[in-house]
Design a protein around this motif. Structure first.
Motif, PDB file in Angstrom:
ATOM      1  N   ASP A 130       0.827  -1.210   0.000  1.00 55.73           N
ATOM      2  CA  ASP A 130       0.000   0.000   0.000  1.00 55.73           C
ATOM      3  C   ASP A 130       0.861   1.261   0.000  1.00 55.73           C
ATOM      4  O   ASP A 130       0.563   2.231  -0.703  1.00 55.73           O
ATOM      5  N   ALA A 131       1.930   1.262   0.807  1.00 55.93           N
ATOM      6  CA  ALA A 131       2.784   2.444   0.894  1.00 55.93           C
ATOM      7  C   ALA A 131       3.487   2.714  -0.430  1.00 55.93           C
ATOM      8  O   ALA A 131       3.554   3.866  -0.885  1.00 55.93           O
ATOM      9  N   LEU A 132       4.022   1.684  -1.056  1.00 55.62           N
ATOM     10  CA  LEU A 132       4.702   1.876  -2.334  1.00 55.62           C
ATOM     11  C   LEU A 132       3.738   2.375  -3.398  1.00 55.62           C
ATOM     12  O   LEU A 132       4.100   3.205  -4.251  1.00 55.62           O
ATOM     13  N   ARG A 133       2.497   1.883  -3.368  1.00 57.27           N
ATOM     14  CA  ARG A 133       1.508   2.370  -4.331  1.00 57.27           C
ATOM     15  C   ARG A 133       1.192   3.846  -4.073  1.00 57.27           C
ATOM     16  O   ARG A 133       1.113   4.652  -5.015  1.00 57.27           O
ATOM     17  N   CYS A 134       1.018   4.207  -2.802  1.00 58.00           N
ATOM     18  CA  CYS A 134       0.760   5.611  -2.470  1.00 58.00           C
ATOM     19  C   CYS A 134       1.897   6.505  -2.953  1.00 58.00           C
ATOM     20  O   CYS A 134       1.669   7.567  -3.543  1.00 58.00           O
ATOM     21  N   LEU A 135       3.136   6.084  -2.693  1.00 57.13           N
ATOM     22  CA  LEU A 135       4.290   6.897  -3.078  1.00 57.13           C
ATOM     23  C   LEU A 135       4.370   7.050  -4.590  1.00 57.13           C
ATOM     24  O   LEU A 135       4.698   8.135  -5.098  1.00 57.13           O
ATOM     25  N   ALA A 136       4.054   5.983  -5.316  1.00 54.57           N
ATOM     26  CA  ALA A 136       4.076   6.068  -6.781  1.00 54.57           C
ATOM     27  C   ALA A 136       3.015   7.040  -7.278  1.00 54.57           C
ATOM     28  O   ALA A 136       3.257   7.830  -8.208  1.00 54.57           O
ATOM     29  N   GLU A 137       1.840   7.023  -6.661  1.00 55.65           N
ATOM     30  CA  GLU A 137       0.777   7.933  -7.085  1.00 55.65           C
ATOM     31  C   GLU A 137       1.109   9.385  -6.741  1.00 55.65           C
ATOM     32  O   GLU A 137       0.797  10.301  -7.512  1.00 55.65           O
ATOM     33  N   ILE A 138       1.736   9.587  -5.593  1.00 61.07           N
ATOM     34  CA  ILE A 138       2.138  10.955  -5.217  1.00 61.07           C
ATOM     35  C   ILE A 138       3.188  11.473  -6.196  1.00 61.07           C
ATOM     36  O   ILE A 138       3.130  12.622  -6.650  1.00 61.07           O
TER      37      ILE A 138
END
Length: 391
Positions: free
Chosen positions: A158-166
């Motif tokens: 979840d964190a890696l996905r959030c960072l990619a979207e940011i």
């Protein structure tokens, strides 16, 4: 679950890709550097700030952080955007410092907290207030109910996905929190293999003494031939570990590695820590526990217990709630339960500090006697000075 988008227009920017400063917490050093600058809460990278001692202003530093001038890809290309991680023991003020830094950089914040993921558990997990969450995008807060399990592996994904979207929105990202397992998994990757078992190791050592290592290697060839092909027949440590994992999980070690999640790439993040002297930290813990109790922690914990009689193993271990739930059937007074909360929180802080010793890349920022704005200014100044090549 995807990250929430930001209402503001996305900006194309990047953070510095630079080497980290190594060393222990400055709280343990008498010569910890004091911050002599500050900036107004709410100031963004486009506003000016007074500075002292010839340091760059917060606006200049934040522009440097957003512009980036460190490691580059192709000649003339834009420097990759770094992820800024702010960690520290519980009650160190890392959340407030992260908010002030996010205001200066117009960044989004990703939580690094195994308890803030749970809905309805607000007071005891010290979640940011609703007004602040409207002002600033936060991620991975209030995403599961207390009856649901939330694993470290799921957090990393979840964190890696959030960072990619940011990053796709062209904005800086700040990861803030103090869950050591999440931190380790995020920066070093995660494999869902079970921990070592001393009794199982002893049994294998006894078998080696009786039958030789060849017997264990033959067993490995039967249960996990792919691992056996990669491991030398004389490599006792790796043979026993592969068998230990298979016996504990029923799944071949090579299959578990296929399920592993890589963490952030080396050099793609900066890791900052908020440090306090132990006595001062203990005082903060006790004062915060009193404030939480006054704000309705006991009532909130009882309400959660009524809504979710069966809680997940992780949620059930949350300090502040666990002690109240354990005492609900007993005769202990709220004052006695509150003292246990304080004691367990202090113990947890000590465990966190022990874990953080395994992260020599943490750059520690002294927080005693300084506001969250001043600590954030210290972080901003350090990040900006490094990206600009200053000593």
């Amino acid at each position: 679950m995807s990250c929430a988008g930001c209402a503001r227009a996305a900006r194309t920017s990047s953070c510095p890709a630079t080497a980290t400063r190594r060393g222990g917490p400055p709280a343990m050093r008498a010569d910890a550097r004091a911050c002599t600058t500050s900036f107004r809460p709410g100031a963004t990278s486009g506003r000016s700030c007074a500075s002292a001692g010839g340091r760059p202003s917060s606006s200049a530093s934040s522009r440097e952080v957003r512009r980036g001038s460190g490691r580059r890809g192709k000649p003339g290309g834009r420097a990759p955007m770094l992820t800024i991680i702010i960690t520290g023991p519980t009650c160190s003020g890392k959340g407030r410092a992260a908010v002030e830094l996010a205001r200066a950089l117009d960044a989004e914040i990703v939580s690094l907290d195994s308890m803030k993921v749970y809905r309805h558990m607000d007071i005891g997990t010290a979640k940011p207030p609703a007004a602040l969450r409207v002002e600033r995008p936060f991620h991975l807060i209030d995403i599961v109910d207390p009856c649901e399990e939330y694993s470290t592996g799921r957090y990393v994904r979840d964190a890696l996905r959030c960072l990619a979207e940011i990053r796709a929105r062209g904005r800086p990202a700040i990861v803030a929190g103090g869950t050591p397992l999440y931190l380790r998994a995020l920066v070093r990757g995660f494999c869902p293999a079970p921990r070592g078992d001393a009794e199982e190791r002893a049994r294998m050592e006894a078998r080696i003494a009786a039958e030789g290592l060849e017997a264990l290697y033959e067993e490995l060839r039967r249960v996990d031939p792919a691992a056996a092909r990669k491991i030398h027949p004389n490599d006792k440590r790796r043979i026993t570990r592969a068998l230990e994992v298979h016996r504990a999980s029923g799944v071949p070690f090579t299959e578990l590695w296929k399920r592993s999640v890589p963490g952030l790439a080396p050099g793609s993040f900066r890791l900052l820590g908020i440090a306090w002297p132990r006595e001062a930290l203990c005082r903060r813990i006790e004062e915060r526990a009193d404030r939480m109790a006054a704000a309705g922690l006991f009532e909130e914990a009882r309400a959660v217990a009524a809504m979710f009689p069966a809680r997940s193993r992780t949620a059930a271990q949350c300090i502040g709630y666990r002690e109240i739930w354990d005492a609900m059937e007993g005769m202990d007074s709220e004052a006695a339960v509150l003292e246990r909360i304080k004691t367990n929180t202090r113990r947890f802080a000590r465990k966190q500090l022990t874990w953080f010793r395994g992260f020599p890349e943490i750059e520690w920022l002294a927080a005693e006697g300084r506001s969250a704005s001043a600590v954030a200014m210290d972080a901003l100044d350090r990040l900006g000075a490094r990206s600009g090549g200053a000593p």
